[in-house]
Scaffold this motif. Structure first.
Motif, PDB file in Angstrom:
ATOM      1  N   ARG A   1    -106.222 -47.201 -28.524  1.00  0.00           N
ATOM      2  CA  ARG A   1    -106.086 -48.528 -27.899  1.00  0.00           C
ATOM      3  C   ARG A   1    -106.838 -48.553 -26.573  1.00  0.00           C
ATOM      4  O   ARG A   1    -107.579 -49.488 -26.277  1.00  0.00           O
TER       5      ARG A   1
ATOM      6  N   ARG B   1    -110.579 -48.492 -27.211  1.00  0.00           N
ATOM      7  CA  ARG B   1    -111.027 -49.814 -27.668  1.00  0.00           C
ATOM      8  C   ARG B   1    -111.245 -50.749 -26.487  1.00  0.00           C
ATOM      9  O   ARG B   1    -112.245 -51.468 -26.429  1.00  0.00           O
TER      10      ARG B   1
ATOM     11  N   GLY C   1    -115.101 -51.311 -26.081  1.00  0.00           N
ATOM     12  CA  GLY C   1    -115.397 -52.597 -26.713  1.00  0.00           C
ATOM     13  C   GLY C   1    -116.446 -53.394 -25.958  1.00  0.00           C
ATOM     14  O   GLY C   1    -117.428 -53.857 -26.549  1.00  0.00           O
TER      15      GLY C   1
ATOM     16  N   ILE D   1    -113.394 -48.846 -34.969  1.00  0.00           N
ATOM     17  CA  ILE D   1    -112.413 -47.761 -35.026  1.00  0.00           C
ATOM     18  C   ILE D   1    -111.748 -47.846 -36.395  1.00  0.00           C
ATOM     19  O   ILE D   1    -111.378 -48.934 -36.851  1.00  0.00           O
TER      20      ILE D   1
ATOM     21  N   ALA E   1    -103.934 -54.170 -32.637  1.00  0.00           N
ATOM     22  CA  ALA E   1    -105.018 -54.353 -33.608  1.00  0.00           C
ATOM     23  C   ALA E   1    -104.569 -55.180 -34.805  1.00  0.00           C
ATOM     24  O   ALA E   1    -105.229 -55.188 -35.836  1.00  0.00           O
TER      25      ALA E   1
ATOM     26  N   LEU F   1    -112.989 -57.536 -28.268  1.00  0.00           N
ATOM     27  CA  LEU F   1    -112.818 -56.101 -28.489  1.00  0.00           C
ATOM     28  C   LEU F   1    -113.494 -55.685 -29.783  1.00  0.00           C
ATOM     29  O   LEU F   1    -113.679 -56.490 -30.694  1.00  0.00           O
ATOM     30  N   CYS F   2    -113.836 -54.416 -29.882  1.00  0.00           N
ATOM     31  CA  CYS F   2    -114.428 -53.918 -31.127  1.00  0.00           C
ATOM     32  C   CYS F   2    -113.378 -53.957 -32.242  1.00  0.00           C
ATOM     33  O   CYS F   2    -112.180 -54.002 -31.992  1.00  0.00           O
TER      34      CYS F   2
ATOM     35  N   TRP G   1    -110.936 -52.761 -35.148  1.00  0.00           N
ATOM     36  CA  TRP G   1    -110.107 -51.592 -35.419  1.00  0.00           C
ATOM     37  C   TRP G   1    -109.413 -51.842 -36.738  1.00  0.00           C
ATOM     38  O   TRP G   1    -108.628 -52.789 -36.851  1.00  0.00           O
TER      39      TRP G   1
END
Length: 170
Positions: free
Chosen positions: A41, A44, A48, A57, A81, A88-89, A91
């Motif tokens: 977390r 991320r 991110g 992820i 997520a 954010l990227c 996950w």
């Protein structure tokens, strides 16, 4: 299948020119999983903005018989997520047929050389595999390392640009 109920194949879904961070986990774990998920977390949130959509992820369950997409969704929600967030990227929490998950676990190197230890999946470590499928650079570190060290190492191994690798505009 991921925690959103989407069917996927690992190679096609994740090895498409992006950076990855991969771990193995249980949705119900009293060992290292909660700490590793908390570390992810934080990664991320830190990585991110650096990588954007080029980082994903992937948390793969070690109990595919028990960890349904709904169970993975509940776990993903605990760590922020549960839904996709554009800032954010991505996950994804992933499950599959037991034989497929086992084959993936072994092919990614998440196994112990001692067959007795490896047979007990509760003995898994908190290892993070990370890299970049474009440059084919990969490494692994324990999730319990200091966050700054994890961030720096993941950037250097997984980065696509000089700025992503070193945090300095070229």
């Amino acid at each position: 299948m991921n925690h959103f109920g989407e069917r996927l194949r690992f190679r096609e879904a994740f090895l498409d020119g992006r950076a990855l961070i991969v771990n193995m986990m249980f949705t119900v774990c009293k060992g290292t999983c909660p700490g590793a998920s908390a570390a992810l977390r934080g990664l991320r949130e830190a990585l991110g903005p650096v990588f954007g959509e080029r980082l994903t992820i992937v948390s793969i369950t070690l109990e595919p018989r028990d960890d349904s997409p709904a169970a993975l969704q509940r776990c993903a929600t605990i760590y922020g997520a549960g839904r996709r967030r554009p800032e954010l990227c991505d996950w994804q929490f992933v499950t599959g047929r037991p034989a497929s998950v086992e084959r993936l676990r072994r092919s990614l190197g998440f196994y112990d050389l001692d067959p007795r230890i490896d047979a007990d999946v509760t003995q898994h470590g908190e290892l993070l595999l990370f890299g970049n499928s474009t440059s084919d650079r990969w490494s692994a570190l324990p999730a319990s390392l200091r966050p700054a060290l994890l961030i720096e190492t993941i950037r250097r191994v997984s980065g696509f640009t000089f700025e992503q690798r070193y945090g300095i505009r070229a």
